[in-house]
Design an enzyme around this catalytic site. Structure first.
Site, mmCIF file in Angstrom:
data_model
loop_
_atom_site.group_PDB
_atom_site.id
_atom_site.type_symbol
_atom_site.label_atom_id
_atom_site.label_comp_id
_atom_site.label_asym_id
_atom_site.label_seq_id
_atom_site.Cartn_x
_atom_site.Cartn_y
_atom_site.Cartn_z
ATOM 1 N N GLY A 14 0.838 -1.211 0.000
ATOM 2 C CA GLY A 14 0.000 0.000 0.000
ATOM 3 C C GLY A 14 0.863 1.248 0.000
ATOM 4 N NE ARG A 75 -1.222 -5.021 -1.473
ATOM 5 C CZ ARG A 75 -1.848 -3.846 -1.191
ATOM 6 N NH1 ARG A 75 -2.687 -3.317 -2.046
ATOM 7 N NH2 ARG A 75 -1.610 -3.226 -0.051
ATOM 8 C CG ASP A 106 2.604 -7.251 8.454
ATOM 9 O OD1 ASP A 106 3.227 -7.180 9.517
ATOM 10 O OD2 ASP A 106 2.000 -8.251 8.048
ATOM 11 C CG ASP A 131 -2.707 0.323 7.692
ATOM 12 O OD1 ASP A 131 -3.512 1.218 7.383
ATOM 13 O OD2 ASP A 131 -2.481 -0.679 6.989
ATOM 14 C CG ASP A 133 0.058 -2.405 10.399
ATOM 15 O OD1 ASP A 133 1.002 -1.799 9.871
ATOM 16 O OD2 ASP A 133 -0.687 -3.176 9.767
ATOM 17 N NE ARG A 175 -2.596 -4.667 6.223
ATOM 18 C CZ ARG A 175 -1.608 -5.123 5.482
ATOM 19 N NH1 ARG A 175 -1.864 -5.616 4.315
ATOM 20 N NH2 ARG A 175 -0.372 -5.058 5.886
HETATM 21 P P1 ADP Z 1 2.112 -4.117 2.621
HETATM 22 O O1 ADP Z 1 3.592 -4.122 2.439
HETATM 23 O O2 ADP Z 1 1.528 -2.743 2.501
HETATM 24 O O3 ADP Z 1 1.696 -4.838 3.890
HETATM 25 P P2 ADP Z 1 1.188 -6.425 1.011
HETATM 26 O O4 ADP Z 1 0.759 -7.241 2.168
HETATM 27 O O5 ADP Z 1 0.296 -6.388 -0.185
HETATM 28 O O6 ADP Z 1 1.432 -4.892 1.375
HETATM 29 O O7 ADP Z 1 2.616 -6.957 0.550
HETATM 30 C C1 ADP Z 1 3.322 -6.347 -0.505
HETATM 31 C C2 ADP Z 1 4.084 -7.353 -1.304
HETATM 32 O O8 ADP Z 1 5.063 -7.999 -0.478
HETATM 33 C C3 ADP Z 1 3.258 -8.512 -1.873
HETATM 34 O O9 ADP Z 1 2.553 -8.184 -3.048
HETATM 35 C C4 ADP Z 1 4.344 -9.537 -2.138
HETATM 36 O O10 ADP Z 1 5.042 -9.233 -3.327
HETATM 37 C C5 ADP Z 1 5.281 -9.329 -0.948
HETATM 38 N N1 ADP Z 1 4.937 -10.306 0.104
HETATM 39 C C6 ADP Z 1 3.971 -10.237 1.028
HETATM 40 N N2 ADP Z 1 3.923 -11.353 1.791
HETATM 41 C C7 ADP Z 1 4.880 -12.178 1.301
HETATM 42 C C8 ADP Z 1 5.331 -13.500 1.606
HETATM 43 N N3 ADP Z 1 4.772 -14.211 2.586
HETATM 44 N N4 ADP Z 1 6.352 -14.004 0.882
HETATM 45 C C9 ADP Z 1 6.930 -13.296 -0.102
HETATM 46 N N5 ADP Z 1 6.542 -12.065 -0.470
HETATM 47 C C10 ADP Z 1 5.539 -11.502 0.218
#
Ligand code: ADP
Length: 326
Positions: A14, A75, A106, A131, A133, A175
């Protein structure tokens, strides 16, 4: 450490206001210390598609005040697979990028942690999310700006709520974290905040009604953190309307307005300090840490700690809101 010559930067997940200030700080601090810099576009996706450009100091001119991220964000499902991460690693080798600074929430830091341990690759993370968080930092990049946006929007809704003597449920982002809702409620003099951290303990709506939260008010505002745990503003409003048809209930979902806009001074300074500290961390041979700022001090927080530990809501804030909303 001496092996690092070129540092790659990406923003992922995000978007959050202040990400550009962080990109600028990482780029400038890296160049200041003699590193080459490459910008990776669209988060981890750029490591799969090879969308990467060299960054000079001019590439990050005039962006500190801009919301969003000039590197774009995305993403990337492929990065969640070992095959995708292999392609990403091959790209880094091909581009001669020896270390990464990733800016995101996260999920982004989870991906960084997995990749770093799989390939023994140096990565420093910056907490970029509205967030707030992530554990190990008082605030995250973008949180303060989003909070100020919420404050301005709720002030405006208050005018119409008072004129019509209405009860408003206003949904804010977060979130599964209640920081924006709780501090937003304190900043706007709202009657209550309904947040996921408390929803599992008590039925907050029931409590509010029981305490007669509309007794002496000609308008009421309740901030609700979006989350399956709170049920969201729409759901709560429907419940109240059914039980109390005499109330004139309205719902506003603030939505993506909360992500945009020019970052506040707080977020610009936070992002600048954190971006600069990311390069210090690499110079000190730190790896797989998130930069946090706690009590005004820079801290290196291991990815595991930043991601896995829940950041608790300060009960003193809850008490303050309760006391002041009588
Ligand atoms: P944020 O960083 O805002 O929490 P996301 O949860 O969408 O956003 O995570 C962003 C990107 O990080 C994902 O689209 C993916 O490419 C990578 N990512 C998230 N979780 C994992 C995971 N368990 N293993 C590998 N890459 C991950």
């Amino acid at each position: 450490m001496s092996q690092i010559k070129c540092i790659g930067i990406l923003t992922s997940g995000g978007d959050a206001p202040g990400m550009n200030a962080a990109i600028r700080a990482v780029t400038r601090a890296a160049i200041y210390n003699g590193f080459e810099v490459k910008g990776i576009y669209r988060g981890y996706k750029g490591l799969i598609t090879g969308e990467i450009s060299p960054f000079k100091t001019q590439n990050v001119s005039n962006i500190i005040q801009q919301g969003g991220t000039i590197l774009k964000t995305a993403r990337c499902q492929e990065f969640k697979t070992p095959e995708g991460r292999k392609i990403a690693h091959d790209t880094l080798v091909k581009e001669g990028i020896d270390a990464l600074v990733v800016i995101g929430g996260d999920g982004t830091l989870t991906g960084a942690r997995i990749f770093a341990s799989e390939y023994n690759y140096p990565i420093v993370g910056l907490p970029g999310t509205i967030d707030n968080d992530l554990y190990g930092t008082d605030t995250t990049i973008g949180y303060d700006t989003a909070l100020n946006t919420i404050m301005e929007a709720v002030d405006k809704i208050r005018d119409t709520a008072t004129s019509h003597e209405r009860l408003f449920f206003i949904e804010v982002m977060g979130r599964d974290a209640g920081f924006l809702a709780l501090n937003g409620a304190i900043a706007t003099g709202a009657e209550a905040a309904i947040i996921p951290e408390i929803s599992t303990e008590v039925d907050q709506l029931e409590e509010l009604i029981k305490n007669g939260f509309r007794k002496s008010k000609n308008s009421s505002i309740v901030l609700v953190a979006e989350s399956p745990i709170t049920g969201g503003a729409m759901h709560l409003a429907e419940r109240v309307q059914k039980e109390y048809p005499q109330y004139d209930v309205r719902v506003t979902i603030l939505g993506h307005i909360q992500r945009g806009g020019s970052p506040t001074a707080h977020d610009r300074i936070l992002a600048s300090r954190m971006g600069s500290a990311a390069i210090d961390a690499l110079l000190e041979d730190q790896r797989n840490v998130m930069i946090g700022i706690r009590n005004n001090e820079i801290e290196y927080v291991p990815f595991n700690k930043a991601i896995k530990n829940d950041k608790p809501i300060d009960r003193e804030l809850l008490n303050t809101l309760r006391r002041l909303s009588i």
